[in-house]
Motif scaffolding. Sequence first.
Motif, PDB file in Angstrom:
ATOM      1  N   VAL A 151       0.840  -1.203   0.000  1.00 54.48           N
ATOM      2  CA  VAL A 151       0.000   0.000   0.000  1.00 54.48           C
ATOM      3  C   VAL A 151       0.880   1.261   0.000  1.00 54.48           C
ATOM      4  O   VAL A 151       1.877   1.326   0.709  1.00 54.48           O
ATOM      5  CB  VAL A 151      -0.934  -0.045   1.246  1.00 54.48           C
ATOM      6  N   MET A 152       0.499   2.232  -0.810  1.00 51.73           N
ATOM      7  CA  MET A 152       1.198   3.533  -0.913  1.00 51.73           C
ATOM      8  C   MET A 152       2.720   3.353  -1.032  1.00 51.73           C
ATOM      9  O   MET A 152       3.492   4.035  -0.358  1.00 51.73           O
ATOM     10  CB  MET A 152       0.847   4.420   0.283  1.00 51.73           C
ATOM     11  N   ASN A 186       4.940   4.100  -3.420  1.00 54.48           N
ATOM     12  CA  ASN A 186       5.726   5.268  -3.831  1.00 54.48           C
ATOM     13  C   ASN A 186       5.793   6.305  -2.718  1.00 54.48           C
ATOM     14  O   ASN A 186       6.848   6.882  -2.450  1.00 54.48           O
ATOM     15  CB  ASN A 186       5.108   5.933  -5.072  1.00 54.48           C
ATOM     16  N   GLU A 187       4.667   6.520  -2.068  1.00 53.42           N
ATOM     17  CA  GLU A 187       4.606   7.522  -1.002  1.00 53.42           C
ATOM     18  C   GLU A 187       5.535   7.136   0.153  1.00 53.42           C
ATOM     19  O   GLU A 187       6.216   7.987   0.732  1.00 53.42           O
ATOM     20  CB  GLU A 187       3.168   7.662  -0.481  1.00 53.42           C
ATOM     21  N   PRO A 224      -4.116   7.084   0.101  1.00 53.50           N
ATOM     22  CA  PRO A 224      -3.851   6.575  -1.257  1.00 53.50           C
ATOM     23  C   PRO A 224      -4.673   7.308  -2.307  1.00 53.50           C
ATOM     24  O   PRO A 224      -5.751   7.835  -1.999  1.00 53.50           O
ATOM     25  CB  PRO A 224      -4.276   5.102  -1.176  1.00 53.50           C
ATOM     26  N   SER A 225      -4.159   7.324  -3.523  1.00 52.58           N
ATOM     27  CA  SER A 225      -4.884   7.972  -4.623  1.00 52.58           C
ATOM     28  C   SER A 225      -6.134   7.152  -4.954  1.00 52.58           C
ATOM     29  O   SER A 225      -6.211   5.957  -4.637  1.00 52.58           O
ATOM     30  CB  SER A 225      -3.996   8.023  -5.863  1.00 52.58           C
ATOM     31  N   GLU A 264      -6.919   6.111  -7.749  1.00 58.97           N
ATOM     32  CA  GLU A 264      -6.508   5.050  -8.669  1.00 58.97           C
ATOM     33  C   GLU A 264      -6.006   3.828  -7.887  1.00 58.97           C
ATOM     34  O   GLU A 264      -6.339   2.690  -8.209  1.00 58.97           O
ATOM     35  CB  GLU A 264      -5.407   5.600  -9.567  1.00 58.97           C
ATOM     36  N   GLU A 265      -5.199   4.107  -6.853  1.00 59.97           N
ATOM     37  CA  GLU A 265      -4.693   2.981  -6.050  1.00 59.97           C
ATOM     38  C   GLU A 265      -5.849   2.222  -5.381  1.00 59.97           C
ATOM     39  O   GLU A 265      -5.869   0.988  -5.386  1.00 59.97           O
ATOM     40  CB  GLU A 265      -3.713   3.465  -4.968  1.00 59.97           C
ATOM     41  N   ASN A 322      -7.535  -0.011  -7.790  1.00 58.87           N
ATOM     42  CA  ASN A 322      -6.770  -1.218  -8.112  1.00 58.87           C
ATOM     43  C   ASN A 322      -6.607  -2.154  -6.920  1.00 58.87           C
ATOM     44  O   ASN A 322      -6.381  -3.342  -7.093  1.00 58.87           O
ATOM     45  CB  ASN A 322      -5.370  -0.851  -8.623  1.00 58.87           C
ATOM     46  N   ASN A 323      -6.633  -1.589  -5.721  1.00 57.24           N
ATOM     47  CA  ASN A 323      -6.404  -2.383  -4.514  1.00 57.24           C
ATOM     48  C   ASN A 323      -7.349  -1.897  -3.417  1.00 57.24           C
ATOM     49  O   ASN A 323      -6.977  -1.070  -2.581  1.00 57.24           O
ATOM     50  CB  ASN A 323      -4.935  -2.224  -4.074  1.00 57.24           C
ATOM     51  N   ALA A 379      -6.553  -0.882   0.177  1.00 58.21           N
ATOM     52  CA  ALA A 379      -5.881   0.376   0.534  1.00 58.21           C
ATOM     53  C   ALA A 379      -6.861   1.438   1.024  1.00 58.21           C
ATOM     54  O   ALA A 379      -6.447   2.470   1.570  1.00 58.21           O
ATOM     55  CB  ALA A 379      -5.102   0.904  -0.678  1.00 58.21           C
TER      56      ALA A 379
END
Length: 315
Positions: A7-8, A10-11, A288-289, A291-292, A295-296, A299
């Motif tokens: 989860v997250m 990149n962040e 989370p965005s 989009e995330e 997709n998941n 999250a």
Amino acid sequence: MEKHIPVMLNEVIENLNIKENGLYVDCTLGRGGHASEILKRIPLGHLYAFDQDIKAIQESRPLLKSIADNFTLIHANFVNVKEKLNEFGVKKVAGILMDLGVSSPQFDDGERGFSYRYDARLDMRMDQNNNLDAHYIVNNYSLEKLVRIFRDYGEEKYAYNIAKSIIKERETKTINTTFELVDIIKKSLPYKELAKKGHPAKQAFQALRIETNHELDYLNNTLKDALELLAINGRLAIITFHSLEDRMVKKAFKSVSEIEGTRHGPILLPSEVRKPKYRLVNHQVIIPSAEEVQNNPRAQSAKLRVIERTENDER
Ligand SMILES: C[S@@+](CC[C@H](N)C(=O)[O-])C[C@H]1O[C@@H](n2cnc3c(N)ncnc32)[C@H](O)[C@@H]1O
């Protein structure tokens, strides 16, 4: 290997501000999603990764090995992070990650009893060496204790009804399986609740999992040590999935990042003002965005907070 989507990712990586020679700690290895990205970025450093679930350790090792050798896996509860790192001579680190809760493989393993979707013995232990399991809780806790757990950890509106039905069922038989519990929960809820979207046992199961694994206690008892373990410029990143966890993290971070001093009305006396030893990396919680989440879906309730050490203990 069973999948867990980190989860997250990149962040987390961006906010840990990884140094290639740093010592890093992943308190919640899971299937190594975050850990492998950290490992890739520390060719001259070392990663110490904890998980209380032996399966997480076993399954993540080959993945990490395929990246590099500079890591150590520790099968232990993260509440012992300070003592365990001390055993390796590590007193200060450049970064720590905690990605709380359960991993998808734990949830999706039909035999572990975490999920209302699979019939299994009520278990829900992340660490299978622990004595307390969901079976014991459901069959032994008092009405008051069950109500409190369902209400506080599950935010379950019908906590009392569910607890009462469990107690009633217990009078005639032991409640052994997830599906038996699902039936009891369904019978406790009014029709309008059952007609709603989402599984009717979701909140009660979440509550039992949190109690079985003492999740809030362990988080609470680890925050101070994790903060202390940070070297100057070291960062602690925590992903929570529950409002009580997030509140705990927010409060702990706030208390060490605020200027301390004696207030005389609105004024802080200059001689007594003490600079905080930490600073919040983000004042707003990171989520989370869209989009995330699309997709998941797991999250959905995730919240990330990050803090950095700015001063040492010595003054
Ligand atoms: C959400 S998953 C972590 C997923 C991981 N970041 C990844 O990308 O694969 C949480 C993991 O932390 C472990 N865990 C939860 N609480 C723990 C604790 N108190 N001590 C040690 N491990 C814990 C669970 O067993 C689980 O494997």
